[in-house]
Design an enzyme around this catalytic site. Structure first.
Site, mmCIF file in Angstrom:
data_model
loop_
_atom_site.group_PDB
_atom_site.id
_atom_site.type_symbol
_atom_site.label_atom_id
_atom_site.label_comp_id
_atom_site.label_asym_id
_atom_site.label_seq_id
_atom_site.Cartn_x
_atom_site.Cartn_y
_atom_site.Cartn_z
ATOM 1 N N ARG A 13 0.845 -1.191 0.000
ATOM 2 C CA ARG A 13 0.000 0.000 0.000
ATOM 3 C C ARG A 13 0.883 1.244 0.000
ATOM 4 O O ARG A 13 1.891 1.304 0.715
ATOM 5 C CB ARG A 13 -0.934 0.013 1.220
ATOM 6 C CG ARG A 13 -1.985 -1.096 1.198
ATOM 7 C CD ARG A 13 -3.008 -0.835 0.094
ATOM 8 N NE ARG A 13 -4.033 -1.881 -0.005
ATOM 9 C CZ ARG A 13 -4.034 -2.853 -0.896
ATOM 10 N NH1 ARG A 13 -3.034 -2.951 -1.773
ATOM 11 N NH2 ARG A 13 -5.014 -3.745 -0.933
ATOM 12 N N GLU A 71 -2.453 8.763 -5.836
ATOM 13 C CA GLU A 71 -2.611 8.131 -7.151
ATOM 14 C C GLU A 71 -3.780 8.761 -7.897
ATOM 15 O O GLU A 71 -4.830 9.009 -7.297
ATOM 16 C CB GLU A 71 -2.835 6.623 -6.985
ATOM 17 C CG GLU A 71 -1.643 5.880 -6.406
ATOM 18 C CD GLU A 71 -1.850 4.372 -6.380
ATOM 19 O OE1 GLU A 71 -2.822 3.875 -6.982
ATOM 20 O OE2 GLU A 71 -1.032 3.678 -5.761
ATOM 21 N N HIS A 83 0.574 1.023 -10.423
ATOM 22 C CA HIS A 83 -0.327 0.167 -9.636
ATOM 23 C C HIS A 83 -0.826 -1.023 -10.473
ATOM 24 O O HIS A 83 -2.035 -1.253 -10.593
ATOM 25 C CB HIS A 83 -1.518 0.971 -9.098
ATOM 26 C CG HIS A 83 -2.129 0.369 -7.862
ATOM 27 N ND1 HIS A 83 -2.647 1.141 -6.852
ATOM 28 C CD2 HIS A 83 -2.310 -0.927 -7.476
ATOM 29 C CE1 HIS A 83 -3.119 0.351 -5.895
ATOM 30 N NE2 HIS A 83 -2.924 -0.908 -6.244
#
Length: 209
Positions: A121, A150, A169
């Site tokens: 994370r 993000e 990601h």
């Protein structure tokens, strides 16, 4: 790619240079690889690494033993383990305890030749501290797939750090995800309707994962 010098080879290709003696090579089996998070993903990674002759070390909350890991330590031992690790791979879930777990004090413990990878994370890493550590060569290389913000802004200074690999990601992407997801969902649905239980991937709401 980092261990086989592929990044340096790409740079040489762009410059049309043939310099094999300047490209480093490191055997994974000679490295101490620390996997922080010994859940299903961590166990799969540890299993895959044994193919290369690696004896992975794991870190989890309590330090309990987990199959596939040569040794396991508690999360409280993270800094001590970082002093000898050649690769640190974060796969932890995000909790209050793991938020900014990887801060300036942590990176100061790492070997200058070591590398850091985050596929867990984004907020687990203080990215400002990591950027400074990379620039000061407190560690040799880092790869981030997740970030505190993000999408990563176009003007973020992380984009310009040469010894940092950025991926958007995508580390969890897998072919036929929807089919695999539905298989788990339908199994859990049947189990829940029958016994009010989940067979796979049940979350402990108190722990947060």
């Amino acid at each position: 790619m980092e261990n086989r010098g592929i990044f340096q080879a790409i740079q040489q290709q762009r410059k049309q240079q043939w310099s094999p003696n300047t490209i480093p090579y490191t055997k994974l089996s000679d490295q101490e690889i620390l996997i922080v998070g010994t859940g299903q993903i961590g166990q799969k990674l540890a299993q895959a690494l044994t193919f290369f002759g690696v004896s992975p070390i794991g870190i989890n909350t309590s330090g309990h033993e987990v199959a596939g890991f040569d040794k396991t330590f508690a999360l409280s031992d993270l800094h001590a383990c970082a002093k000898t690790a050649d690769c640190v791979i974060n796969i932890l879930p995000l909790t209050e305890e793991t938020t900014h777990l990887y801060d300036a004090a942590f990176f100061a413990q790492m070997k200058p030749s070591a590398s850091f990878y985050n596929v867990g994370r984004g907020p687990s890493v203080d990215t400002t501290a990591l950027a400074k550590a990379l620039e000061k060569k407190q560690l040799a290389f880092a790869a981030l797939d997740v970030f505190e913000e993000e999408p990563l802004p176009e003007n973020d200074p992380l984009w310009l750090i040469e010894n940092l690999l950025i991926t958007p990601h995508i580390s969890g992407h897998t072919p036929h995800f929807q089919k695999a997801f539905m298989a788990i969902f339908l199994t859990n649905l049947q189990q829940f309707l029958a016994k009010q239980e989940l067979e796979k991937n049940e979350i402990n709401l108190d722990k947060g994962y």
